[in-house]
Design an enzyme around this catalytic site. Structure first.
Site, PDB file in Angstrom:
ATOM      1  N   GLU B  55       1.082  -1.311   0.266  1.00  0.00           N
ATOM      2  CA  GLU B  55      -0.589   0.065  -0.052  1.00  0.00           C
ATOM      3  C   GLU B  55       0.753   0.862   0.059  1.00  0.00           C
ATOM      4  OE1 GLU B  55      -0.636  -2.746   1.767  1.00  0.00           O
ATOM      5  OE2 GLU B  55      -2.470  -3.775   1.140  1.00  0.00           O
ATOM      6  N   HIS B 124     -11.227  -6.114   7.655  1.00  0.00           N
ATOM      7  CA  HIS B 124     -12.231  -5.480   7.271  1.00  0.00           C
ATOM      8  C   HIS B 124     -13.247  -5.169   7.299  1.00  0.00           C
ATOM      9  CE1 HIS B 124     -10.139  -9.543   6.349  1.00  0.00           C
ATOM     10  NE2 HIS B 124     -10.008  -8.850   4.621  1.00  0.00           N
TER      11      HIS B 124
END
Lengths: 327, 332
Positions: B55, B124
């Site tokens: 990322e 998540h």
């Protein structure tokens, strides 16, 4: 190189006289930035650390503007927002310096990818130190450069010291920093960074590879940080005072001077004249820059500058804070 | 809503060839939520491509690309995976224009799915909007429906500064209202699922009134807009529901106009309570509408715990909790 060293010397004195809040010299490392510059073309972009001022000096960026940035005076191109030496110049191929280490190493890869996506032959050069090469962004950059074969030169300046910790702390069990590139399939070299001619030829080779779409090159430039980390640092607490003199690769300016004298390109009077010239050039720039102020005596940029450039257009929430501040 | 997001990408890429789209699984496969499906086939591998799982590498490279002059729109697969890129977002993208005095800027869009309700557990399900709204130089957007998602995303990509684009993943397939035990109504039966073809934008920094009412103002965004509307329907309270759409810059005028009219305010978000964006909203409401307030501003939010897995519906601030708060402020 001589001009960069003289510039550093004068700025350090000025910092001690409170004309600037802070300063960082590149003493002993000048060959890397100065010779590297000569391998670049217009349109290429450096993502430097705080010790590559030689790139700007070699590019001919006005010394008085560099000084104005250091003094944070009314002519500071960055309007007083950045600490001294965190220059920025798109025009001179020098990306805005961040104080967070390693972040820009991967941004350079992105810039290089953009050059390739746009079909230009421009390239980028990322810069990092031996210490910061342990940040995750260093490895992110290697991954991205490797995956996309980005036209980028990944420079590690190994100057032996990350403030007070020696390069061995950063290097760990590996024999070098350059070897890290091999794990990513990236061509990697370890070069004497105090040899001006070696730096130039290796940089030119890596730039040619990048422009020929042969992908990234990782280069470890071996050098020695002869001065303190910064104006806030005193190395006597962690290394011998005479260590710089014992450094086996010597001083880059002395080495090139000796070479040019022996090969007859210059004679002693030329060298003496150069020494006088660089002192004059820095002095002239200094007088000009100081006519626009210094940190302690002013004038410095208006406090109104605090609110500009956060966004391209100022949101109402910020405009109301500006009105309340009343500058 | 997935189709609307996909369409927004396509429109932006069609109009401006400097728009590039990348992220993990984004290229060939079209993203784990299918939001970039078909873009690589249509625009080629140079415009839409897969990224390695890094990322900080994705966002870091996007900052460099944006500074060069491209307009990257990158996907972080889940907002929960954003943290390795946080330094690049906060210290770099958000500050580049400022620190270079306009010499460089970072016009990039960073998309990421947020919120729970899919049994995603603590990795998540997070809603990290306050981690972005606290940062000077970032615009933070969160749509609640397909029409806005398309118009806001096109506006975000066209914006000259970095935009964080949060996509409530529970809304991808329908206007989820928190009644998890009921069947989900598909978007096709919702007013705001009508998405025009081609180009249009929803301006950043404008809120929308989803329901007019006179007794209390509910400030919500993303999934919570639908939860708030469900709570209003369940309780019969005559509430005005404001969908903020953009958190920074905030449409303060719409908020204050509404609270000045109703005299009461409930703030709803899925993120944890303490130092959440609701705190900012409550502070602004008391600062600008104090003399209109008949009751303290209430906050209904996720609890100050990590997002649990099997107990997620006990954690989720659903219509029942919101409804209770509505009644509480009316009884004050």
């Amino acid at each position: 190189m001589m001009l960069t060293r003289e510039f550093d010397r004068q700025m350090m004195i000025d910092q001690r006289q409170s004309k600037a809040s802070f300063y960082m010299q590149s003493t002993g490392e000048e060959a890397i930035a100065c010779a590297f510059h000569s391998a670049l073309r217009e349109g290429d972009m450096n993502f430097p650390t705080y010790r590559q001022q030689g790139l700007l000096v070699a590019a001919g960026y006005p010394l008085e503007l560099m000084m104005s940035q250091v003094y944070s005076n009314s002519r500071d191109p960055l309007r007083g927002r950045q600490m001294p030496v965190f220059y920025s110049s798109r025009e001179y191929g020098f990306f805005s310096i961040s104080g967070n280490l390693a972040t820009q190493f991967v941004q350079g890869v992105g810039w290089a990818m953009a050059c390739a996506l746009k079909g230009t032959s421009s390239i980028a050069a990322s810069w990092i130190g031996d210490g910061a090469s342990n940040e995750t962004d260093f490895f992110s950059a290697l991954v991205m450069a490797s995956t996309y074969r980005a036209p980028v030169i990944l420079n590690i300046v190994n100057n032996q010291w990350a403030i007070s910790t020696s390069e061995s702390v950063a290097r760990g069990l590996a024999p070098s920093f350059a070897i890290r590139g091999h794990g990513f399939g990236i061509a990697s070299l370890r070069v004497d960074g105090n040899d001006f001619l070696a730096v130039h030829s290796v940089a030119a080779w890596a730039a040619e590879r990048a422009r020929a779409n042969m992908g990234p090159t990782l280069i470890e430039w071996v050098t020695y940080r002869a001065a303190a980390h910064s104006s806030s640092d005193d190395p006597s607490g962690y290394r011998p005072a005479d260590e710089a003199q014992a450094w086996p690769l010597g001083d880059p300016i002395e080495r090139l001077t000796t070479h040019l004298l022996r090969t007859g390109v210059l004679d002693e009077s030329d060298v003496a004249a150069l020494r006088v010239d660089v002192v004059d050039e820095v002095r002239v720039a200094q007088i000009e820059a100081q006519s626009h102020g210094t940190l302690k005596q002013g004038p410095v940029p208006s406090p109104r500058e605090i609110f500009e450039d956060v966004f391209k257009s100022m949101p109402e929430s910020l405009a109301s804070q500006e009105r309340e501040a009343g500058y | 809503m997935v189709q609307a997001i996909r369409d927004a990408h396509a429109v932006a890429m069609e109009r401006d060839e400097s728009v590039v789209v990348f992220g993990e699984d984004v290229g060939y496969f079209g993203g784990v939520f299918r939001c970039t499906q078909g873009l690589q086939q249509r625009f080629g591998e140079s415009r839409c491509f897969d990224a390695p799982i890094t990322e900080s590498g994705i966002v870091g490279a996007a900052v460099g690309m944006a500074a060069y002059g491209l307009r990257p729109c990158v996907e972080i697969q889940f907002a929960d995976y954003m943290y390795p890129a946080y330094d690049q977002i906060v210290s770099e993208a958000a500050r580049l224009r400022y620190r270079s005095a306009g010499d460089f800027s970072a016009p990039l869009t960073i998309r990421m799915p947020v919120g729970g309700g899919i049994f995603g557990g603590q990795t998540h399900s997070q809603s990290p909007e306050a981690l972005f709204t606290h940062v000077a130089g970032l615009t933070t957007v969160i749509p609640s429906n397909p029409y806005d998602a398309k118009g806001l995303l096109i506006a975000a990509i066209e914006d000259d500064d970095p935009v964080i684009f949060l996509e409530p993943k529970r809304l991808y397939n329908g206007p989820f209202d928190g009644h998890h035990d009921r069947n989900l109504t598909p978007w096709s039966r919702h007013d705001l699922s009508e998405v025009p073809e081609g180009y249009y934008t929803v301006p950043l920094g404008t809120a929308a009134r989803r329901r007019s009412g006179s007794d209390v103002t509910v400030l919500a965004y993303g999934t919570m807009v639908h939860v708030a509307l469900a709570a209003v329907a369940d309780t019969g309270v005559d509430a005005e529901v404001i969908d903020l759409r953009t958190l920074v810059p905030l449409d303060l005028t719409t908020i204050i106009d509404s609270v000045s009219k109703t005299g009461r305010c409930v703030v709803v978000h899925e993120a944890t309570l303490t130092s959440g964006f609701g705190a900012e909203l409550a502070a602004l409401v008391q600062q600008h509408a104090f003399y209109y307030l008949a009751a303290p501003v209430e906050r209904v939010t996720g609890y100050d715990t990590p997002y649990p897995h099997s107990q997620e519906w006990a954690y989720f601030p659903g219509p029942e909790r919101v409804g209770k708060a509505l009644i509480r402020v009316l009884e004050t």
